[in-house]
Design an enzyme around this catalytic site. Structure first.
Site, PDB file in Angstrom:
ATOM      1  N   LYS A   1       0.858  -1.196   0.000  1.00 31.29           N
ATOM      2  CA  LYS A   1       0.000   0.000   0.000  1.00 31.29           C
ATOM      3  C   LYS A   1       0.893   1.245   0.000  1.00 31.29           C
ATOM      4  O   LYS A   1       1.089   1.905   1.027  1.00 31.29           O
ATOM      5  CB  LYS A   1      -0.936  -0.064   1.216  1.00 31.29           C
TER       6      LYS A   1
HETATM    7  N1  PMP Z   1      -7.821  -1.673  -2.963  1.00 28.31           N
HETATM    8  C1  PMP Z   1      -7.234  -0.480  -2.764  1.00 28.31           C
HETATM    9  C2  PMP Z   1      -6.445   0.127  -3.858  1.00 28.31           C
HETATM   10  C3  PMP Z   1      -7.382   0.169  -1.538  1.00 28.31           C
HETATM   11  O1  PMP Z   1      -6.811   1.358  -1.324  1.00 28.31           O
HETATM   12  C4  PMP Z   1      -8.161  -0.431  -0.517  1.00 28.31           C
HETATM   13  C5  PMP Z   1      -8.363   0.276   0.798  1.00 28.31           C
HETATM   14  N2  PMP Z   1      -7.348   0.001   1.700  1.00 28.31           N
HETATM   15  C6  PMP Z   1      -8.728  -1.682  -0.775  1.00 28.31           C
HETATM   16  C7  PMP Z   1      -8.545  -2.269  -2.009  1.00 28.31           C
HETATM   17  C8  PMP Z   1      -9.503  -2.402   0.274  1.00 28.31           C
HETATM   18  O2  PMP Z   1      -8.623  -2.894   1.252  1.00 28.31           O
HETATM   19  P1  PMP Z   1      -9.084  -3.067   2.758  1.00 28.31           P
HETATM   20  O3  PMP Z   1     -10.312  -3.869   2.740  1.00 28.31           O
HETATM   21  O4  PMP Z   1      -7.949  -3.795   3.405  1.00 28.31           O
HETATM   22  O5  PMP Z   1      -9.285  -1.723   3.325  1.00 28.31           O
END
Ligand code: PMP
Length: 313
Positions: free
Chosen positions: A155
């Site tokens: 991320k």
């Molecule tokens: N894809 C992206 C690009 C994101 O930024 C997020 C948000 N964190 C998600 C998917 C969903 O991930 P999560 O369920 O862990 O928040």
């Protein structure tokens, strides 16, 4: 924003005291990794629950490992620092927590090694990120970044320019959200949400190798669909045109929560209303994140239980 409380350079401080230099490497080159964590207020129990806190720090640890550095503490230590920050802030409402591990060196030079790393957290009251009442989405002309460009499973702050291009294009074209395809033309994810499609009684999501962020909400949905609804999730490559024949589509994420999609490229999904699967999933998810389902309480970290009192900074 006066009600943003932070952890910065080892101290719990208000936002006004958490400042970085404009020379900071992460500010110039996007060299930071972050997480987004939600806390849900349970009025009945007078408790704030941080949802899947541990998993978020485990993912942050993997994110920075991909960049070649380490977090400044163990996952347990960072969970404790986060819980303490929120406890000190004394929030009694739904919140959003943003831990960031970043390259803090004040140098000119694009690289990832031999630099100084820092860690900070912000926490603040937070409502909906996108509507959960039915999203109108459009397939983006911006392709999802590939693992060998900027790895989506990490991320990485700079990678979010890719998401921002897609989101802005979608909004300016009159949609609520974007669906991004891989450079091969397969469905990857939303700008900040993972993708699920319900088709012919089967729940289908792109595999982790389709340049997705491996979402924690994605895992929650796979678990809840399997355990509570008896629906197995199939991980497989999804073609663009399957978007046009899906019975239901759901985007999900910590920010987005469970967000049903009612149209794609102005074509109705199913009959153009929120479907039965999405409705049931939203219900389950709402209970689970607020600590109202004892079976999943281990996913919910209580903030105040340990101290018994709501402290103020
Ligand atoms: N894809 C992206 C690009 C994101 O930024 C997020 C948000 N964190 C998600 C998917 C969903 O991930 P999560 O369920 O862990 O928040």
């Amino acid at each position: 924003m006066s009600n943003v409380m932070c952890y910065f350079e080892g101290k719990y401080v208000p936002l006004a005291e958490a400042k970085i230099s404009i020379m900071t490497h992460a500010f110039n080159y996007g060299t930071a990794c972050f997480e987004g964590i939600r806390g849900y207020w349970n009025e009945e129990k007078q408790e704030l629950y941080l949802f899947r806190l541990r998993e978020h720090y485990e993912r942050l640890s993997n994110s920075v490992r991909i960049l070649g550095f380490k977090l400044p503490g163990t996952v347990d230590e960072l969970c404790e620092i986060t819980t303490e920050l929120v406890r000190r802030a004394g929030f009694k409402e739904n919140i959003y927590i943003r831990p960031t591990a970043y390259i803090a060196s004040e140098v000119i030079g694009v690289r990832l090694h031999d630099l100084k790393y820092e860690f900070c957290i912000t926490s603040q009251p937070f409502g909906a990120y996108v509507s959960t009442d039915g999203l109108k989405v459009g397939v983006s002309s911006w392709k999802r970044i590939d693992d060998n460009m900027i790895p989506a499973r990490s991320k990485i702050a700079g990678a979010y320019v890719n998401s921002a291009f897609a989101k802005t294009e979608a909004l300016l074209n009159g949609f609520d959200e974007a669906i991004m395809l891989t450079s091969d033309g397969h469905v990857s994810e939303g700008s900040a949400e993972n993708f699920f499609m319900y088709l012919g009684g089967k729940l289908i999501t792109p595999p982790v190798s389709e340049n997705i962020l491996v979402g924690i909400t994605r895992n929650t949905i796979i678990t809840l669909a399997g355990e509570e609804m008896g629906i197995e999730t199939i991980n497989r490559v999804i073609d663009r045109t399957e978007l046009y024949i899906a019975d239901e589509i759901v985007l999900c994420g910590t920010g987005a929560q469970v967000a049903p999609v009612i149209s794609v490229d102005r074509r109705p999904v199913g009959d153009g209303a929120i479907g039965a699967f999405a409705q049931r999933l939203q219900q389950l998810y709402d209970e689970v994140v607020r600590g109202k389902n004892p079976k999943y309480l281990s996913w919910c970290t209580p903030v105040y239980q340990t101290s018994g009192a709501v402290a103020q900074v």
